[in-house]
Design an enzyme around this catalytic site. Sequence first.
Site, PDB file in Angstrom:
ATOM      1  N   ASP A 101       0.847  -1.209   0.000  1.00 13.71           N
ATOM      2  CA  ASP A 101       0.000   0.000   0.000  1.00 13.71           C
ATOM      3  C   ASP A 101       0.880   1.257   0.000  1.00 13.71           C
ATOM      4  O   ASP A 101       0.822   2.097   0.907  1.00 13.71           O
ATOM      5  CB  ASP A 101      -0.961   0.015   1.203  1.00 13.71           C
ATOM      6  CG  ASP A 101      -0.242   0.119   2.545  1.00 13.71           C
ATOM      7  OD1 ASP A 101      -0.853   0.653   3.501  1.00 13.71           O
ATOM      8  OD2 ASP A 101       0.932  -0.306   2.645  1.00 13.71           O
TER       9      ASP A 101
ATOM     10  N   ASP B 199       6.775   1.227   1.803  1.00 11.49           N
ATOM     11  CA  ASP B 199       6.460   0.180   0.820  1.00 11.49           C
ATOM     12  C   ASP B 199       7.347   0.311  -0.417  1.00 11.49           C
ATOM     13  O   ASP B 199       7.771  -0.684  -1.009  1.00 11.49           O
ATOM     14  CB  ASP B 199       5.005   0.287   0.363  1.00 11.49           C
ATOM     15  CG  ASP B 199       4.006   0.160   1.492  1.00 11.49           C
ATOM     16  OD1 ASP B 199       3.838   1.131   2.247  1.00 11.49           O
ATOM     17  OD2 ASP B 199       3.401  -0.923   1.635  1.00 11.49           O
TER      18      ASP B 199
ATOM     19  N   ASN C 205      -2.521   2.909   3.342  1.00 13.05           N
ATOM     20  CA  ASN C 205      -1.978   4.240   3.669  1.00 13.05           C
ATOM     21  C   ASN C 205      -2.804   5.355   3.032  1.00 13.05           C
ATOM     22  O   ASN C 205      -3.023   6.407   3.629  1.00 13.05           O
ATOM     23  CB  ASN C 205      -0.536   4.347   3.171  1.00 13.05           C
ATOM     24  CG  ASN C 205       0.445   3.634   4.079  1.00 13.05           C
ATOM     25  OD1 ASN C 205       0.341   3.734   5.302  1.00 13.05           O
ATOM     26  ND2 ASN C 205       1.381   2.905   3.493  1.00 13.05           N
TER      27      ASN C 205
ATOM     28  N   THR D  74       2.810  -5.892   2.881  1.00 11.58           N
ATOM     29  CA  THR D  74       3.299  -4.740   3.653  1.00 11.58           C
ATOM     30  C   THR D  74       2.206  -3.702   3.896  1.00 11.58           C
ATOM     31  O   THR D  74       2.495  -2.520   4.121  1.00 11.58           O
ATOM     32  CB  THR D  74       4.487  -4.063   2.937  1.00 11.58           C
ATOM     33  OG1 THR D  74       4.044  -3.588   1.654  1.00 11.58           O
ATOM     34  CG2 THR D  74       5.650  -5.029   2.753  1.00 11.58           C
TER      35      THR D  74
ATOM     36  N   PHE E 212      -0.990  -0.047  12.542  1.00 12.32           N
ATOM     37  CA  PHE E 212      -1.905   0.418  11.490  1.00 12.32           C
ATOM     38  C   PHE E 212      -2.410  -0.714  10.586  1.00 12.32           C
ATOM     39  O   PHE E 212      -3.621  -0.848  10.373  1.00 12.32           O
ATOM     40  CB  PHE E 212      -1.203   1.497  10.649  1.00 12.32           C
ATOM     41  CG  PHE E 212      -2.021   1.987   9.494  1.00 12.32           C
ATOM     42  CD1 PHE E 212      -1.778   1.527   8.208  1.00 12.32           C
ATOM     43  CD2 PHE E 212      -3.055   2.894   9.691  1.00 12.32           C
ATOM     44  CE1 PHE E 212      -2.552   1.976   7.135  1.00 12.32           C
ATOM     45  CE2 PHE E 212      -3.825   3.349   8.627  1.00 12.32           C
ATOM     46  CZ  PHE E 212      -3.579   2.877   7.345  1.00 12.32           C
ATOM     47  N   ASN E 213      -1.525  -1.531  10.017  1.00 12.16           N
ATOM     48  CA  ASN E 213      -1.962  -2.563   9.062  1.00 12.16           C
ATOM     49  C   ASN E 213      -2.928  -3.546   9.728  1.00 12.16           C
ATOM     50  O   ASN E 213      -3.899  -3.996   9.114  1.00 12.16           O
ATOM     51  CB  ASN E 213      -0.757  -3.327   8.493  1.00 12.16           C
ATOM     52  CG  ASN E 213       0.076  -2.487   7.550  1.00 12.16           C
ATOM     53  OD1 ASN E 213      -0.405  -1.506   6.974  1.00 12.16           O
ATOM     54  ND2 ASN E 213       1.348  -2.839   7.399  1.00 12.16           N
TER      55      ASN E 213
ATOM     56  N   HIS F 240       9.505   0.690   8.068  1.00 12.38           N
ATOM     57  CA  HIS F 240       8.918  -0.599   8.460  1.00 12.38           C
ATOM     58  C   HIS F 240       9.008  -1.690   7.385  1.00 12.38           C
ATOM     59  O   HIS F 240       9.539  -2.766   7.621  1.00 12.38           O
ATOM     60  CB  HIS F 240       7.437  -0.401   8.807  1.00 12.38           C
ATOM     61  CG  HIS F 240       7.159   0.668   9.796  1.00 12.38           C
ATOM     62  ND1 HIS F 240       7.349   0.513  11.154  1.00 12.38           N
ATOM     63  CD2 HIS F 240       6.699   1.937   9.622  1.00 12.38           C
ATOM     64  CE1 HIS F 240       7.001   1.633  11.777  1.00 12.38           C
ATOM     65  NE2 HIS F 240       6.608   2.510  10.872  1.00 12.38           N
ATOM     66  N   ASP F 241       8.478  -1.438   6.209  1.00  9.69           N
ATOM     67  CA  ASP F 241       8.159  -2.511   5.266  1.00  9.69           C
ATOM     68  C   ASP F 241       9.339  -3.301   4.707  1.00  9.69           C
ATOM     69  O   ASP F 241       9.237  -4.532   4.555  1.00  9.69           O
ATOM     70  CB  ASP F 241       7.317  -1.944   4.117  1.00  9.69           C
ATOM     71  CG  ASP F 241       5.942  -1.521   4.598  1.00  9.69           C
ATOM     72  OD1 ASP F 241       5.341  -0.644   3.947  1.00  9.69           O
ATOM     73  OD2 ASP F 241       5.478  -2.049   5.621  1.00  9.69           O
TER      74      ASP F 241
END
Length: 310
Positions: free
Chosen positions: A10, A15, A39, A124, A165-166, A239-240
């Site tokens: 996303d 990402d 996102n 992700t 969040f995810n 993060h991803d």
Amino acid sequence: MTIPVIIDCDPGHDDVFALWLAAGHPALDVVAVTTVGGNVPLEFTTRNARIALSVAGVTDVPVAAGAAGPLVRPLQTAEWIHGENGLGGPELPEPTVPLDPRTATELIADALTASAEPVAVIATGPITNIAILLRDRPELAGCIREIVWMGGSTERGNATPYAEFNALVDPEALDLVVRSGVRFTMVGLNVTHLALVTPAVREQIAAIGTATAGFGAELFDFFCRTNDELFGMPDGPLHDPVAVAVLADPCCVEVRRARLDVELLGTETAGATSVDLDDMLAREPNAWVAVGLDVERFWAGVAASVARLA
Ligand code: RIB
Ligand code: CA
């Protein structure tokens, strides 16, 4: 022997680096990219995935759009971190990578059945597309080598006090995927908060000197600024790409077996990932959970992959 991978994402600043780490890594063969609302709305995440691949000169990977929103809940987005278009910072070029006419489910199914060996799925964003595939095409579960997902946390959340969040966006999808029995690895905030975009990292990427690296440097400028403004984290956590590193360079990310349960009902805790690292509940372990990161090795891998792109 390269690992065939599907990336469901996303984009989102981090990402993009997940796509680049995978596309530029000799251990992985990206056979498909799918997008999900997360996102930012689906039209933006899909355009952004095409832009990320176009900038990097990755023109041979099909990109298909998936679910606009979660299985049952309304979509929640994160413009507050990523900007209105999802890739705040650089001026965005028109993507040269086309949009594949298939749905994400169709593209994933075709990629799985076309592969001579099981395909790894790296997700992700909210994991809605993978849940839909496993729900609607359960016979394909055996074609999936494993699922590695950036999301959740063994500690606190970043979208609510207890939900990352995810996981918050689509906890029902996460619950379905964890229960599917396909090997599942959770790469949560507890580890991705170690992947900080420090000034040294920004210099490391900028020094590569390519168009991709320059675009990435502009993404860092925006991402670090919003993370600083919102979380007091001027070195934004990327993060991803940590989820990609689990497959690309297993020595880089420490994982351990644990019981993972997803909170679906909590008024204040929906989307929380309950990771029983100490076997308090005596439930059967059902997932692998990332618990450590070799930070220097991780960034060296990201830089090496970016340097292999346009
Ligand atoms: O919580 C971080 C996750 O949510 C990352 O995947 C980021 O891109 C957003 O999707
Ligand atoms: Ca993401």
